[in-house]
Design a protein around this motif. Structure first.
Motif: not given
Length: 321
Positions: A84-85, A91-97, A306-307
């Motif tokens: 929700a926030k 959040l990571d554009a490279l998909g690393r987590g 935010r992202r």
């Protein structure tokens, strides 16, 4: 099926989140205190040999309580809270987590104890980055509502520590995110669209009284932090030490006026502030929109902004690879 979470790796099965508690020493040298730092990540995070991105999360609660009891909250509730926030996209554009470190600071305690707990959590995360599975040199501090105030104050404390560290063992956070921060203890909310519920106003005043009630009796050791109790009264010199900041607020938020004034003050001090105004929403609007209207343009705008800010910190810190 992919996991809907801002902490997701790409690709990732829908296995939910995991939480793990770490004990952190806060307080003073003469009066040490244990607090908890909760590592929140996807199930596959612990299986990866590659460090992930991480951030300190400082929860809200009007200075009186934490918005999640991590001891009892299940991971499905935590996942919905974070989504929700921060949205459904990673959040990571490279998909690393991504790893969030939720600070269980001592809510309801007077200044400087809550922000000092955040400082202790940041120092722990920096020193134990390998154990936490995060990149040590890019750990932004994120705060929401009252937690945003504490995140901001703690960032100043970190900067002071960095300046005092002759061996350079601690590095400043790359940026600071303040989601609709609680900033002005003297606000009467006279210009708030739609006013404020009296019970909410009373609770906020209790929170400020609890937080600021012992400023006149601070120990000699704590007096160096005293100016960070009232962030809006800081000098341009102090404010100018801050790195990039993000701040947002809804046009129906009872903090709108004080946040707008804070942004002007920060910009005048030379701080690079990303300021986002969200039309028609009030304080803590995300949960209802995420649940009832996930296609809401204003909710998506908040999450996207935010992202985007968090991603911008990576390139500035050279952590994108």
């Amino acid at each position: 099926m992919s996991l809907i979470s801002p902490l997701s790796r790409i690709p990732e099965p829908a296995l939910g989140l995991v939480k793990k508690r770490y004990t952190v020493m806060s307080g003073t040298k003469t009066d040490p205190v244990e607090i908890y730092l909760w590592r929140i990540a996807t199930c596959s995070a612990g299986e990866s040999p590659t460090p992930q991105l991480g951030a300190i999360w400082v929860p809200g609660g009007a200075m009186l309580q934490l918005d999640i009891d991590m001891e009892t909250a299940d991971t499905a509730f935590i996942s919905d809270y974070l989504t929700a926030k921060l949205g459904t996209e990673p959040l990571d554009a490279l998909g690393r987590g991504y790893v969030l470190l939720y600070v269980a600071y001592r809510a309801g305690r007077p200044f400087p104890e809550p922000p000092r707990d955040v400082l202790a959590a940041y120092e722990f995360a920096y020193a134990h980055a390998a154990e936490l599975g995060i990149l040590p040199h890019c750990i932004p501090i994120l705060g929401c509502s009252a937690g945003a105030n504490l995140a901001w104050a703690a960032t100043h404390m970190v900067l002071d520590r960095v300046g005092e560290d002759s061996e350079g063992g601690l590095r400043a956070p790359p940026g600071l995110m303040c989601i609709y921060p609680m900033l002005n203890p003297h606000t009467e909310w006279k210009n708030t669209v739609g006013g404020i519920v009296p019970a909410t106003a009373a609770r906020l005043r209790r929170g400020w009284e609890s937080y600021l009630g012992q400023l006149e009796t601070l120990s000699e050791e704590d007096q160096k932090y005293q100016k960070y109790a009232k962030l809006l009264e800081l000098s341009p010199k102090d404010l100018g030490k801050l790195g990039p900041m993000y701040m947002d607020v809804g046009t129906s938020d009872y903090f709108e006026e004080e946040i707008g004034g804070a942004v002007d003050t920060l910009k005048n001090a030379g701080v690079a502030v990303t300021f986002v105004v969200l039309d028609g929403v009030g304080h803590g609007f995300e949960k209802a929109l995420f649940t009832d209207d996930p296609e809401s343009p204003v909710w998506r705008k908040a999450c996207n902004e935010r992202r985007s800010f968090l991603r911008s910190l990576l390139s500035s810190e050279g952590a994108a690879t």
